[in-house]
Design an enzyme around this catalytic site. Sequence first.
Site, PDB file in Angstrom:
ATOM      1  N   THR A  17       0.834  -1.205   0.000  1.00  0.00           N
ATOM      2  CA  THR A  17       0.000   0.000   0.000  1.00  0.00           C
ATOM      3  C   THR A  17       0.868   1.254   0.000  1.00  0.00           C
ATOM      4  O   THR A  17       0.536   2.260  -0.586  1.00  0.00           O
ATOM      5  CB  THR A  17      -0.918   0.009   1.243  1.00  0.00           C
ATOM      6  OG1 THR A  17      -1.564  -1.256   1.361  1.00  0.00           O
ATOM      7  CG2 THR A  17      -1.972   1.084   1.157  1.00  0.00           C
ATOM      8  N   ARG A  21       7.799  -2.630   2.770  1.00  0.00           N
ATOM      9  CA  ARG A  21       7.928  -2.691   4.230  1.00  0.00           C
ATOM     10  C   ARG A  21       8.281  -4.092   4.657  1.00  0.00           C
ATOM     11  O   ARG A  21       7.602  -5.048   4.281  1.00  0.00           O
ATOM     12  CB  ARG A  21       6.609  -2.307   4.897  1.00  0.00           C
ATOM     13  CG  ARG A  21       6.464  -0.838   4.938  1.00  0.00           C
ATOM     14  CD  ARG A  21       5.376  -0.411   5.863  1.00  0.00           C
ATOM     15  NE  ARG A  21       4.974   0.915   5.442  1.00  0.00           N
ATOM     16  CZ  ARG A  21       3.881   1.517   5.795  1.00  0.00           C
ATOM     17  NH1 ARG A  21       3.044   0.906   6.607  1.00  0.00           N
ATOM     18  NH2 ARG A  21       3.611   2.714   5.366  1.00  0.00           N
ATOM     19  N   SER A 112       6.050   4.029   8.541  1.00  0.00           N
ATOM     20  CA  SER A 112       4.868   4.750   9.041  1.00  0.00           C
ATOM     21  C   SER A 112       4.586   4.488  10.517  1.00  0.00           C
ATOM     22  O   SER A 112       5.414   4.743  11.366  1.00  0.00           O
ATOM     23  CB  SER A 112       3.674   4.399   8.164  1.00  0.00           C
ATOM     24  OG  SER A 112       2.580   5.192   8.513  1.00  0.00           O
ATOM     25  N   HIS A 113       3.455   3.882  10.790  1.00  0.00           N
ATOM     26  CA  HIS A 113       2.991   3.670  12.162  1.00  0.00           C
ATOM     27  C   HIS A 113       3.446   2.317  12.713  1.00  0.00           C
ATOM     28  O   HIS A 113       3.093   1.960  13.831  1.00  0.00           O
ATOM     29  CB  HIS A 113       1.470   3.732  12.168  1.00  0.00           C
ATOM     30  CG  HIS A 113       0.891   2.847  11.092  1.00  0.00           C
ATOM     31  ND1 HIS A 113       0.932   3.201   9.774  1.00  0.00           N
ATOM     32  CD2 HIS A 113       0.328   1.629  11.148  1.00  0.00           C
ATOM     33  CE1 HIS A 113       0.403   2.239   9.043  1.00  0.00           C
ATOM     34  NE2 HIS A 113       0.020   1.269   9.854  1.00  0.00           N
ATOM     35  N   LYS A 125      10.150   3.961   0.247  1.00  0.00           N
ATOM     36  CA  LYS A 125       9.246   4.194  -0.879  1.00  0.00           C
ATOM     37  C   LYS A 125       9.757   5.332  -1.741  1.00  0.00           C
ATOM     38  O   LYS A 125      10.541   6.168  -1.299  1.00  0.00           O
ATOM     39  CB  LYS A 125       7.820   4.461  -0.408  1.00  0.00           C
ATOM     40  CG  LYS A 125       7.577   5.786   0.242  1.00  0.00           C
ATOM     41  CD  LYS A 125       6.068   5.949   0.457  1.00  0.00           C
ATOM     42  CE  LYS A 125       5.780   7.281   1.134  1.00  0.00           C
ATOM     43  NZ  LYS A 125       4.346   7.523   1.271  1.00  0.00           N
ATOM     44  N   ASP A 276       1.742  10.041  13.744  1.00  0.00           N
ATOM     45  CA  ASP A 276       2.355   8.708  13.766  1.00  0.00           C
ATOM     46  C   ASP A 276       3.865   8.738  13.527  1.00  0.00           C
ATOM     47  O   ASP A 276       4.479   9.807  13.523  1.00  0.00           O
ATOM     48  CB  ASP A 276       1.679   7.801  12.733  1.00  0.00           C
ATOM     49  CG  ASP A 276       2.038   8.182  11.313  1.00  0.00           C
ATOM     50  OD1 ASP A 276       2.252   9.380  11.061  1.00  0.00           O
ATOM     51  OD2 ASP A 276       2.127   7.282  10.450  1.00  0.00           O
ATOM     52  N   ASP A 278       5.890   8.578  11.003  1.00  0.00           N
ATOM     53  CA  ASP A 278       6.481   9.432   9.970  1.00  0.00           C
ATOM     54  C   ASP A 278       5.717  10.734   9.759  1.00  0.00           C
ATOM     55  O   ASP A 278       6.003  11.475   8.810  1.00  0.00           O
ATOM     56  CB  ASP A 278       6.590   8.664   8.658  1.00  0.00           C
ATOM     57  CG  ASP A 278       5.230   8.264   8.107  1.00  0.00           C
ATOM     58  OD1 ASP A 278       4.311   8.032   8.904  1.00  0.00           O
ATOM     59  OD2 ASP A 278       5.091   8.185   6.866  1.00  0.00           O
ATOM     60  N   ASP A 280       2.469  11.450   8.951  1.00  0.00           N
ATOM     61  CA  ASP A 280       1.396  11.703   7.993  1.00  0.00           C
ATOM     62  C   ASP A 280       0.000  11.405   8.550  1.00  0.00           C
ATOM     63  O   ASP A 280      -0.995  11.834   7.975  1.00  0.00           O
ATOM     64  CB  ASP A 280       1.639  10.967   6.656  1.00  0.00           C
ATOM     65  CG  ASP A 280       1.792   9.472   6.823  1.00  0.00           C
ATOM     66  OD1 ASP A 280       1.727   8.981   7.962  1.00  0.00           O
ATOM     67  OD2 ASP A 280       1.989   8.786   5.792  1.00  0.00           O
ATOM     68  N   ARG A 281      -0.072  10.710   9.670  1.00  0.00           N
ATOM     69  CA  ARG A 281      -1.401  10.437  10.246  1.00  0.00           C
ATOM     70  C   ARG A 281      -1.755  11.450  11.324  1.00  0.00           C
ATOM     71  O   ARG A 281      -0.873  12.095  11.886  1.00  0.00           O
ATOM     72  CB  ARG A 281      -1.429   9.044  10.873  1.00  0.00           C
ATOM     73  CG  ARG A 281      -1.250   7.955   9.864  1.00  0.00           C
ATOM     74  CD  ARG A 281      -1.476   6.593  10.471  1.00  0.00           C
ATOM     75  NE  ARG A 281      -1.504   5.607   9.404  1.00  0.00           N
ATOM     76  CZ  ARG A 281      -2.071   4.425   9.473  1.00  0.00           C
ATOM     77  NH1 ARG A 281      -2.639   4.033  10.587  1.00  0.00           N
ATOM     78  NH2 ARG A 281      -2.062   3.597   8.440  1.00  0.00           N
ATOM     79  N   THR A 343      -7.822   2.205  -1.362  1.00  0.00           N
ATOM     80  CA  THR A 343      -7.028   2.556  -0.186  1.00  0.00           C
ATOM     81  C   THR A 343      -5.585   2.892  -0.569  1.00  0.00           C
ATOM     82  O   THR A 343      -4.985   2.189  -1.386  1.00  0.00           O
ATOM     83  CB  THR A 343      -7.057   1.360   0.786  1.00  0.00           C
ATOM     84  OG1 THR A 343      -8.408   1.165   1.175  1.00  0.00           O
ATOM     85  CG2 THR A 343      -6.196   1.604   2.004  1.00  0.00           C
ATOM     86  N   GLU A 362      -8.592   9.476   4.513  1.00  0.00           N
ATOM     87  CA  GLU A 362      -8.814   8.053   4.696  1.00  0.00           C
ATOM     88  C   GLU A 362      -9.256   7.814   6.134  1.00  0.00           C
ATOM     89  O   GLU A 362      -8.850   8.544   7.048  1.00  0.00           O
ATOM     90  CB  GLU A 362      -7.531   7.269   4.446  1.00  0.00           C
ATOM     91  CG  GLU A 362      -7.042   7.328   3.026  1.00  0.00           C
ATOM     92  CD  GLU A 362      -5.993   6.261   2.763  1.00  0.00           C
ATOM     93  OE1 GLU A 362      -6.375   5.163   2.348  1.00  0.00           O
ATOM     94  OE2 GLU A 362      -4.810   6.528   3.004  1.00  0.00           O
ATOM     95  N   GLU A 363     -10.033   6.749   6.310  1.00  0.00           N
ATOM     96  CA  GLU A 363     -10.504   6.419   7.663  1.00  0.00           C
ATOM     97  C   GLU A 363      -9.347   6.054   8.586  1.00  0.00           C
ATOM     98  O   GLU A 363      -9.502   6.060   9.795  1.00  0.00           O
ATOM     99  CB  GLU A 363     -11.529   5.283   7.611  1.00  0.00           C
ATOM    100  CG  GLU A 363     -11.108   4.031   6.858  1.00  0.00           C
ATOM    101  CD  GLU A 363      -9.934   3.295   7.453  1.00  0.00           C
ATOM    102  OE1 GLU A 363      -9.918   3.155   8.687  1.00  0.00           O
ATOM    103  OE2 GLU A 363      -9.051   2.870   6.682  1.00  0.00           O
ATOM    104  N   LYS A 375      -0.613  12.532   2.925  1.00  0.00           N
ATOM    105  CA  LYS A 375      -1.443  12.968   4.040  1.00  0.00           C
ATOM    106  C   LYS A 375      -0.529  13.653   5.043  1.00  0.00           C
ATOM    107  O   LYS A 375       0.685  13.473   5.024  1.00  0.00           O
ATOM    108  CB  LYS A 375      -2.210  11.816   4.632  1.00  0.00           C
ATOM    109  CG  LYS A 375      -1.377  10.637   5.061  1.00  0.00           C
ATOM    110  CD  LYS A 375      -2.304   9.487   5.442  1.00  0.00           C
ATOM    111  CE  LYS A 375      -1.525   8.286   5.921  1.00  0.00           C
ATOM    112  NZ  LYS A 375      -1.488   7.218   4.912  1.00  0.00           N
TER     113      LYS A 375
HETATM  114  C1  G1P Z   1      -3.101   1.282   5.862  1.00  0.00           C
HETATM  115  C2  G1P Z   1      -4.381   2.074   5.805  1.00  0.00           C
HETATM  116  C3  G1P Z   1      -4.418   2.909   4.553  1.00  0.00           C
HETATM  117  C4  G1P Z   1      -3.183   3.788   4.482  1.00  0.00           C
HETATM  118  C5  G1P Z   1      -1.939   2.947   4.635  1.00  0.00           C
HETATM  119  C6  G1P Z   1      -0.679   3.799   4.721  1.00  0.00           C
HETATM  120  O1  G1P Z   1      -3.029   0.419   4.754  1.00  0.00           O
HETATM  121  O2  G1P Z   1      -5.501   1.243   5.874  1.00  0.00           O
HETATM  122  O3  G1P Z   1      -5.587   3.685   4.541  1.00  0.00           O
HETATM  123  O4  G1P Z   1      -3.139   4.481   3.266  1.00  0.00           O
HETATM  124  O5  G1P Z   1      -2.010   2.162   5.822  1.00  0.00           O
HETATM  125  O6  G1P Z   1      -0.697   4.647   5.834  1.00  0.00           O
HETATM  126  P1  G1P Z   1      -3.443  -1.143   4.835  1.00  0.00           P
HETATM  127  O7  G1P Z   1      -2.595  -1.746   5.921  1.00  0.00           O
HETATM  128  O8  G1P Z   1      -4.884  -1.171   5.217  1.00  0.00           O
HETATM  129  O9  G1P Z   1      -3.172  -1.670   3.459  1.00  0.00           O
HETATM  130 ZN    ZN Z   2       2.483   7.220   8.441  1.00  0.00          ZN
END
Ligand code: G1P
Ligand code: ZN
Length: 538
Positions: A17, A21, A112-113, A125, A276, A278, A280-281, A343, A362-363, A375
């Site tokens: 996504t 990773r 990321s998180h 990335k 988070d 990095d 972006d959240r 997504t 995004e949610e 983001k």
């Molecule tokens: C998750 C989130 C998605 C977001 C991505 C990167 O991806 O659901 O909305 O863009 O992290 O932060 P997923 O693990 O669901 O593929």
């Molecule tokens: Zn992130």
Amino acid sequence: MIKTVETKPFDGQRPGTSGLRKKVTVFQQAHYTENFIQSIFNVLDGFKGKTLVIGGDGRFYNDRVVQIAIRMAAANGFGKVITGQGGLLSTPAASHVIRLNKAFGGIILSASHNPGGPDGDFGIKYNGGNGGPAPEKVTEAIFAQTKTISTYKTVEAADIDLGKIGSSTIEGMSVEVIDPVADYATLMQSLFDFPAIKALLASGFTMKFDGMSAITGPYGTRIFEGLLGAAKGTVMNGVPLPDFGGHHPDPNLVHAKELCDLVIGGKGPDFGAASDGDGDRNLIVGKGIYVTPSDSLAIIAANAQLAPGYKGGIAGVARSMPTSCAADRVAAKLKINHFETPTGWKFFGNLLDAGKATICGEESFGTGSNHVREKDGVWAVLMWLNILAARKQSVADIVKGHWAEYGRNYYTRHDYEEVASDAANALMSGLRAQLSKLVGQHNIVKADDFAYDDPVDGSHTEGQGIRLIFANGARIIYRLSGTGTSGATLRVYIEDYEADAKKHDADPQVALAALIKLARDVAQIEKLTGRAEPTVIT
Ligand code: G1P
Ligand code: ZN
């Protein structure tokens, strides 16, 4: 001296996504990181002499990979690398630095998180010259390269000193180390009403920002405590640590519990926020209230014109498919475009570049706008502060007022983490096999596997999640995570709409109880995964 190193392909270097990773230990294998970076360079065309931005979230191994990437950029012919001091840049700041410097592109080092540290995760990335994550055709081309790669290029040279701001050269390529916060802070000042937010913070309004021992600590400290005059100590966990203090740097109700208990509990500050690993959240909470990311997106879209950078109005709002439909209602009322994308932030890039959408979300705690192509956590916090300063109402009053005007999209996401991959795949194919049969049952009017045609470049993307859509607009969505590094994560998204303001005060888990049960039954979650309950509910 430039040298060419022989290597062999590694399996599984397919970007998910959001980039590649894997566990740190996977990246630490000899040639693994180099293979992926060379594969990125191999698919890019025309970068000789141009600028590459490199930066990461400071997680364990960031310092090594920055040096590897700089050496390889020099060997491959880039003219210049720009990086943040210490090799640090938040993801949205990296996006901005790419755009500001008209760079060819950027390499962002982050998972990321996901947790960090020697046993944690790492990620790489590639973002293009628009500052946004490479589109799928590029990530697939990178993956194809990883399968046939036989050599990579690097230079033999000592590490660059990234501790000091300034310039140096390596094998004829210049390396500029910049303050990671400065340009980003200037951009934020151009978008938001800093004097009004400053006045709000001077008037007794209190806030807390949780940097989660990750990249946004320095950004938050400089912007909230420095430029906006928030009290010292407003930023908690403000020092970035390579292992995020052993925590999971994901700003949600589970991992930012201390902040949530304090603010939602009602005895703490008026406003709370977190970002988070990095940057972006974002998580937004107010006294006595948690703002779901889907509601936050809708509220931001409805109020964006209160911020100077958006005062002319917004062209459109885009949301990822599993995000609640609350934003669509705002778009309908404002008579602006709305888009439903797969997504992942990369799907917003074309819409933003083409000026079709201004605000995206995004949610999964992601909100942003056309100011960058990622983001942006701190941006979302500033947008909320700007709205609060302009409306002079509490977070709870703004959210409840929004529901009263538009109705409430009750929403929850249930994650089943580290499920066996076979079981998760079986569950998804089981659902796919029942799609046509499900229509007509339980008031389901549509059941499909979401596909998307990009309205700008016409690219087609399939298999983006199973949707069950009910006659009254309620939805159940199932998809597998594309960012996990062990086993599979099943995400189940459940949504129902309630127009009646007298029914807006329920706990979403209660309001959605029947749909939650149906979601479990239809997919046979317990039978196939052995899990009676999700691991994380947001
Ligand atoms: C998750 C989130 C998605 C977001 C991505 C990167 O991806 O659901 O909305 O863009 O992290 O932060 P997923 O693990 O669901 O593929
Ligand atoms: Zn992130």
